[in-house]
Design a protein around this motif. Structure first.
Motif, PDB file in Angstrom:
ATOM      1  N   TYR A   1       0.845  -1.196   0.000  1.00  0.00           N
ATOM      2  CA  TYR A   1       0.000   0.000   0.000  1.00  0.00           C
ATOM      3  C   TYR A   1       0.879   1.243   0.000  1.00  0.00           C
ATOM      4  CZ  TYR A   1       0.656  -0.598   5.123  1.00  0.00           C
ATOM      5  OH  TYR A   1       1.172  -0.789   6.375  1.00  0.00           O
TER       6      TYR A   1
ATOM      7  N   ARG B   1      -6.809  -1.077   2.886  1.00  0.00           N
ATOM      8  CA  ARG B   1      -6.974   0.282   3.409  1.00  0.00           C
ATOM      9  C   ARG B   1      -7.032   1.288   2.272  1.00  0.00           C
ATOM     10  NH1 ARG B   1      -2.368  -0.448   7.366  1.00  0.00           N
ATOM     11  NH2 ARG B   1      -2.689  -2.657   7.188  1.00  0.00           N
TER      12      ARG B   1
ATOM     13  N   ASP C   1      -2.978   5.411   5.100  1.00  0.00           N
ATOM     14  CA  ASP C   1      -2.570   3.999   5.194  1.00  0.00           C
ATOM     15  C   ASP C   1      -3.074   3.368   6.487  1.00  0.00           C
ATOM     16  OD1 ASP C   1      -0.482   6.013   5.894  1.00  0.00           O
ATOM     17  OD2 ASP C   1       0.443   4.304   6.886  1.00  0.00           O
ATOM     18  N   ASN C   2      -3.591   4.177   7.399  1.00  0.00           N
ATOM     19  CA  ASN C   2      -4.148   3.641   8.638  1.00  0.00           C
ATOM     20  C   ASN C   2      -5.674   3.705   8.630  1.00  0.00           C
ATOM     21  OD1 ASN C   2      -1.568   3.209   9.575  1.00  0.00           O
ATOM     22  ND2 ASN C   2      -1.481   5.101  10.761  1.00  0.00           N
TER      23      ASN C   2
ATOM     24  N   ASP D   1      -4.863   0.219  13.237  1.00  0.00           N
ATOM     25  CA  ASP D   1      -3.515   0.713  13.539  1.00  0.00           C
ATOM     26  C   ASP D   1      -3.475   1.632  14.757  1.00  0.00           C
ATOM     27  OD1 ASP D   1      -2.201  -0.787  11.737  1.00  0.00           O
ATOM     28  OD2 ASP D   1      -1.370   0.873  10.578  1.00  0.00           O
TER      29      ASP D   1
END
Ligand code: AMP
Ligand code: MG
Length: 495
Positions: free
Chosen positions: A84, A190, A259-260, A269
Motif C-alpha cells: 500500500y 486500506r 494507510d491507517n 492501527d
C-alpha cells in the motif's frame, strides 16, 4: 459428533481461504516471518478465538506459540506482506506496505465470516524501508487493549487474538523488548491500498482491487455498473459514522494517515491514541504531531480528507460526477451520525430546535473547566428532573458554578419539554456514556506490570473494559483520572 465438537479447531486445523494472497504480486509479496526468539504467550483472547472457530485450549499448546511467534507456519496459511501507499501527515508516500506485519491468511468461520490473521511485529519484509520489522511489548499491549475496549463500546475495530513477548531487544527512544500480536479484521485493505495503484497509473490493478474488495466485503454492490462509486459512497458513510463514534467516547486516534484507514470503516492501527480525559477540543494525543493535524476536533474533517484521497484514487474507475456525488455523502452522514450519538449522550429522545446550542453550551463549559469527558457524561445521566443532590457528581466537574447551574436548568427544562422519565433516561444514557474507558495511565500500569513479568494486570483491566457501561462496584478507581504521582505519559509514533 455434535455441532460444537466439530466446530472448534486446533491451530493446525483452521479453515483458510487466502483470497488476497491469490491476487498475487504486486498486491502482496510472499514472505516468511522472522521468529521471535524465546517467545512467551503474554495474553490469549478467547473471545477473538471464537471468531475463527479456534479451540481456546490451544493457547496452552506449544504448537500455538510456535505459530504465533512466527517459528512455524500455520497449516493452510499463505503469508504475504500487503502493498500500500499513503498520505502521512498530508504528504503522499508512494510506497509503504506491511513493513513489520504479515497477512498470514484468511480464516472463514462456520458462519461464513472471513477474518484476516495479520501478524504484527513479525520481522522485516520487502516493505520495511530499513526499519527493524518489530513491535515492542508496550505497543502490542496498547493495540490489544484498545481493540477490546472499542469493541466493547460497540465501535468497529480490529481485534487481537494474542500477544507474544520475547526478550529480543528493540531500539526505540530507549531499548525495549519485542512482541507480536495476531490481529484480526474482515480485511486489512486500506485507503492506501488503492492510492498505490492510482499514483502509478496502474488502472487494471486498481480495478482488480476494487472489484475484489466489493466481491468479498460489499457483495450487495457486486455486478452494478456504478459499483465503484457505490463503494466510495459506502466508505464515506462508514467513515463518517466511525468518526461520530470516536468523538462520542473521546477517542483520539493520533495518526489518521490514509494507510491507517480501513476500506471497511473500522478502527485500524493503534499507535499514539488516547481516550481524552480532561476535555480540550484541540486535544492532541501524539507528541509527534505538534501542529495538531490529528487533534480531537480535527478528526471528522480528516476522516473526510481521507475519503477525498480515496475518491481521487478511484477516479479512473468512474465519471467525475459520480465520484463527487459519492464523496458528497460524507458530510450529511457525519452530521446525522454525530447528532444522533450526541442526542443519545444527552438522553434526548426527540430532536428539537435549540438542541445544538444546548450541546455547544455544555461543551464550552466543559472546555473552560477541563472537565473529564467520560466522568461528566456519565454523571449527567444521574441527574433527575426534581433533584438536587443527584446533580452533585456532574456539578463537581465545573468551577463555574453559576454557569453550570444555568445550563442545568436549561437542560431540565428541555427534558421536561419531552416529558422525560428519570429512570428510563438514566438507563438509556448509561448504555451510551461509558463509565470505564481505557485511560492512558491504565494501559501504562498494565504495561509496566507486564514488562516486570506480571501479566495478570492485563486480565484485570480487560475484564473491566469489556463491560464499560456497567457500574462494577470495586473498580471505581478505574473510572477516574490518574492516581496522584503518575507522571505525564508521553505518546509518540514510536511503537
Ligand atoms: P505505522 O506508523 O505503524 O502505521 O507504520 C507506517 C509504515 O511504516 C508502515 O508501512 C509500516 O509497516 C512501517 N513501519 C513502522 N514501523 C516499522 C518497523 N519497526 N519496521 C518496519 N516497518 C515499519
Ligand atoms: Mg500503519
Amino acid at each position: 459428533m455434535t455441532a460444537t465438537a466439530t466446530a472448534l479447531r486446533p491451530i493446525t486445523g483452521l479453515a483458510f481461504d487466502n483470497s488476497y494472497a491469490r491476487l498475487g504480486e504486486p498486491f502482496g509479496v510472499r514472505v516468511v516471518p522472522t521468529p521471535l526468539p524465546d517467545p512467551v504467550l503474554v495474553h490469549f483472547n478467547a473471545d477473538a478465538a471464537q471468531l475463527i472457530d479456534l479451540d481456546p485450549s490451544e493457547a496452552a499448546r506449544p504448537e500455538f506459540l510456535r505459530c504465533a511467534s512466527g517459528a512455524a507456519a500455520i497449516p493452510g496459511s499463505d503469508p504475504v506482506a500487503m502493498l500500500y501507499a499513503g498520505h502521512q501527515f498530508g504528504v503522499f508516500v508512494p510506497q509503504l506496505g506491511d513493513g513489520r506485519a504479515i497477512l498470514l491468511g484468511e480464516v472463514v468461520n462456520r458462519r461464513g465470516e472471513r477474518w484476516d490473521l495479520h501478524l504484527k511485529g513479525s520481522g522485516p519484509t520487502p516493505f520495511s524501508r530499513g526499519f527493524d520489522g518489530r513491535s515492542v511489548l508496550r505497543s502490542a499491549i496498547r493495540e490489544y487493549l484498545c481493540g477490546e475496549a472499542l469493541h466493547a463500546l460497540g465501535i468497529p475495530t480490529t481485534r487481537a487474538l494474542c500477544i507474544v513477548g520475547s526478550p529480543e531487544p528493540v531500539r526505540r527512544e530507549t531499548v525495549e523488548t519485542a512482541a507480536a500480536i495476531i490481529r484480526m479484521a474482515p480485511t486489512h485493505v486500506r485507503i492506501g491500498s488503492f492510492e498505490v495503484f492510482a499514483s502509478r497509473g496502474q488502472k487494471d490493478y486498481l480495478r482488480r482491487l476494487a472489484d475484489y474488495t466489493i466481491e468479498l466485503h460489499f457483495p450487495a454492490l457486486s455486478g452494478l455498473d456504478d459499483r465503484h462509486a457505490r463503494l466510495l459512497e459506502t466508505v464515506a458513510r462508514r467513515t463518517a459514522s466511525l468518526m461520530a463514534q470516536w468523538q462520542a467516547v473521546g477517542f483520539t486516534h493520533g495518526v489518521m494517515n490514509t494507510d491507517n484507514f480501513s476500506i471497511t470503516g473500522l478502527t485500524l492501527d493503534y499507535g499514539p491514541y488516547a481516550f481524552m480525559e480532561a476535555f480540550d477540543s484541540g486535544f492532541i494525543p501524539n507528541h509527534s504531531d505538534p501542529d495538531g493535524r490529528y487533534a480531537y476536533d480535527q478528526q471528522p474533517a480528516i476522516g473526510q480528507w481521507n475519503v477525498s484521497a480515496l475518491a481521487q484514487a478511484l477516479l479512473p474507475l468512474m465519471p467525475r460526477e459520480q465520484a463527487v456525488a459519492a464523496f458528497d455523502a460524507y458530510v450529511p452522514a457525519w452530521e446525522e451520525a454525530y447528532a444522533r450519538v450526541m442526542r443519545a449522550k444527552l438522553g434526548l429522545e426527540t430532536a428539537q430546535p435549540g438542541d445544538d446550542a444546548l450541546l455547544d453550551e455544555l461543551l464550552t463549559l466543559m472546555q473552560a473547566a477541563r472537565a473529564d469527558w467520560s466522568i461528566t457524561w456519565r454523571a449527567l445521566g444521574g441527574m433527575t428532573l426534581a433533584g438536587d443532590t443527584d446533580s452533585r457528581a456532574f456539578a463537581s466537574q465545573f468551577a463555574d458554578r453559576a454557569g453550570c447551574d444555568a445550563w442545568m436548568s436549561r437542560y431540565r427544562a428541555r427534558l421536561r419539554a419531552e416529558s422525560s422519565d428519570d429512570a428510563r433516561r438514566r438507563a438509556r444514557m448509561d448504555a451510551v456514556n461509558p463509565k470505564y474507558v481505557l485511560r492512558t495511565w491504565m494501559a501504562h500500569e498494565a504495561i509496566t506490570a507486564a514488562q516486570a513479568g506480571d501479566r495478570t494486570a492485563i486480565d484485570r483491566l480487560l475484564r473491566t473494559l469489556r463491560s464499560p457501561f456497567e457500574e462494577q462496584p470495586g473498580n471505581e478507581s478505574w473510572a477516574t483520572g490518574a492516581p496522584a504521582g503518575t507522571g505525564t505519559i508521553e505518546l509518540s509514533c514510536s511503537s
